[in-house]
Design a protein around this motif. Structure first.
Motif, PDB file in Angstrom:
ATOM      1  N   UNK A 244      14.471  -6.236   7.815  1.00 36.22           N
ATOM      2  CA  UNK A 244      14.077  -6.096   6.409  1.00 36.22           C
ATOM      3  C   UNK A 244      14.091  -7.418   5.637  1.00 36.22           C
ATOM      4  N   UNK A 245      15.029  -8.290   5.940  1.00 34.84           N
ATOM      5  CA  UNK A 245      15.078  -9.580   5.241  1.00 34.84           C
ATOM      6  C   UNK A 245      13.885 -10.454   5.602  1.00 34.84           C
ATOM      7  N   UNK A 246      13.391 -10.305   6.814  1.00 37.65           N
ATOM      8  CA  UNK A 246      12.188 -11.038   7.219  1.00 37.65           C
ATOM      9  C   UNK A 246      11.007 -10.583   6.377  1.00 37.65           C
ATOM     10  N   UNK A 247      10.837  -9.268   6.250  1.00 37.50           N
ATOM     11  CA  UNK A 247       9.748  -8.737   5.433  1.00 37.50           C
ATOM     12  C   UNK A 247       9.927  -9.140   3.971  1.00 37.50           C
ATOM     13  N   UNK A 248      11.135  -9.084   3.468  1.00 40.10           N
ATOM     14  CA  UNK A 248      11.401  -9.469   2.075  1.00 40.10           C
ATOM     15  C   UNK A 248      10.994 -10.929   1.830  1.00 40.10           C
ATOM     16  N   UNK A 249      11.285 -11.791   2.786  1.00 39.87           N
ATOM     17  CA  UNK A 249      10.907 -13.205   2.684  1.00 39.87           C
ATOM     18  C   UNK A 249       9.390 -13.355   2.636  1.00 39.87           C
ATOM     19  N   UNK A 250       8.690 -12.609   3.477  1.00 40.39           N
ATOM     20  CA  UNK A 250       7.226 -12.677   3.495  1.00 40.39           C
ATOM     21  C   UNK A 250       6.644 -12.180   2.173  1.00 40.39           C
TER      22      UNK A 250
ATOM     23  N   UNK B  66       0.813  -1.224   0.000  1.00 43.67           N
ATOM     24  CA  UNK B  66       0.000   0.000   0.000  1.00 43.67           C
ATOM     25  C   UNK B  66       0.844   1.271   0.000  1.00 43.67           C
ATOM     26  N   UNK B  67       2.153   1.116   0.148  1.00 42.44           N
ATOM     27  CA  UNK B  67       3.062   2.275   0.198  1.00 42.44           C
ATOM     28  C   UNK B  67       4.036   2.214  -0.968  1.00 42.44           C
ATOM     29  N   UNK B  68       3.614   2.599  -2.173  1.00 42.31           N
ATOM     30  CA  UNK B  68       4.479   2.467  -3.344  1.00 42.31           C
ATOM     31  C   UNK B  68       5.776   3.264  -3.254  1.00 42.31           C
ATOM     32  N   UNK B  69       5.802   4.295  -2.458  1.00 45.87           N
ATOM     33  CA  UNK B  69       7.006   5.117  -2.352  1.00 45.87           C
ATOM     34  C   UNK B  69       7.997   4.573  -1.324  1.00 45.87           C
ATOM     35  N   UNK B  70       7.560   3.645  -0.484  1.00 43.04           N
ATOM     36  CA  UNK B  70       8.398   3.150   0.605  1.00 43.04           C
ATOM     37  C   UNK B  70       9.199   1.921   0.189  1.00 43.04           C
ATOM     38  N   UNK B  71      10.364   1.796   0.784  1.00 42.43           N
ATOM     39  CA  UNK B  71      11.206   0.630   0.538  1.00 42.43           C
ATOM     40  C   UNK B  71      10.893  -0.443   1.581  1.00 42.43           C
ATOM     41  N   UNK B  72      11.366  -1.648   1.313  1.00 42.19           N
ATOM     42  CA  UNK B  72      11.202  -2.725   2.290  1.00 42.19           C
ATOM     43  C   UNK B  72      11.870  -2.325   3.599  1.00 42.19           C
TER      44      UNK B  72
ATOM     45  N   UNK C 288      12.310   0.643   4.872  1.00 46.87           N
ATOM     46  CA  UNK C 288      11.516   1.641   5.586  1.00 46.87           C
ATOM     47  C   UNK C 288      10.312   1.012   6.275  1.00 46.87           C
ATOM     48  N   UNK C 289       9.605   0.154   5.552  1.00 45.60           N
ATOM     49  CA  UNK C 289       8.413  -0.482   6.132  1.00 45.60           C
ATOM     50  C   UNK C 289       8.826  -1.393   7.286  1.00 45.60           C
ATOM     51  N   UNK C 290       9.892  -2.155   7.111  1.00 42.20           N
ATOM     52  CA  UNK C 290      10.376  -3.034   8.178  1.00 42.20           C
ATOM     53  C   UNK C 290      10.751  -2.224   9.419  1.00 42.20           C
ATOM     54  N   UNK C 291      11.415  -1.099   9.224  1.00 39.02           N
ATOM     55  CA  UNK C 291      11.777  -0.240  10.358  1.00 39.02           C
ATOM     56  C   UNK C 291      10.531   0.272  11.067  1.00 39.02           C
ATOM     57  N   UNK C 292       9.515   0.648  10.313  1.00 42.31           N
ATOM     58  CA  UNK C 292       8.258   1.109  10.906  1.00 42.31           C
ATOM     59  C   UNK C 292       7.613   0.025  11.765  1.00 42.31           C
ATOM     60  N   UNK C 293       7.762  -1.230  11.330  1.00 43.21           N
ATOM     61  CA  UNK C 293       7.141  -2.348  12.043  1.00 43.21           C
ATOM     62  C   UNK C 293       8.048  -2.946  13.114  1.00 43.21           C
ATOM     63  N   UNK C 294       9.317  -2.549  13.115  1.00 39.11           N
ATOM     64  CA  UNK C 294      10.247  -3.074  14.097  1.00 39.11           C
ATOM     65  C   UNK C 294      10.691  -4.500  13.798  1.00 39.11           C
ATOM     66  N   UNK C 295      10.784  -4.828  12.502  1.00 42.41           N
ATOM     67  CA  UNK C 295      11.225  -6.158  12.102  1.00 42.41           C
ATOM     68  C   UNK C 295      12.425  -6.044  11.173  1.00 42.41           C
TER      69      UNK C 295
END
Length: 81
Positions: free
Chosen positions: A35-41, A18-24, A26-33
């Motif tokens: 980035x590689x975990x989010x990339x895997x998901x 939902x955030x086309x301007x955000x990087x993985x 950035x989103x991972x930092x926002x969620x406190x996870x």
């Protein structure tokens, strides 16, 4: 190794999409996870965005920042619980 609920994973991927301007990162930092975990998901969900200069912007409208902040806060609460 930390385990996350399937709903949290799906919500995190949806937030990234939902955030086309955000990087993985950035989103991972926002969620406190991690980035590689989010990339895997994202890969597991079959989601993702085109990469590189030639990629086109998604047709969906950006989500309002206040909505994003509320989503991030909700996901953090869910993950903490």
């Amino acid at each position: 190794m930390k385990h996350y609920f399937a709903e949290f994973k799906a919500d995190a991927v949806a937030l990234y999409e939902s955030r086309p301007e955000a990087t993985i990162k950035q989103v991972a930092a926002d969620l406190g996870i991690n980035p590689e975990t989010l990339r895997t998901w994202i890969r597991a969900a079959g989601s993702g965005r085109p990469r590189g200069r030639r990629s086109t912007a998604p047709s969906s409208a950006p989500v309002e920042p206040s909505t994003l902040e509320a989503e991030v806060a909700a996901l953090r609460r869910e993950n903490a619980g």
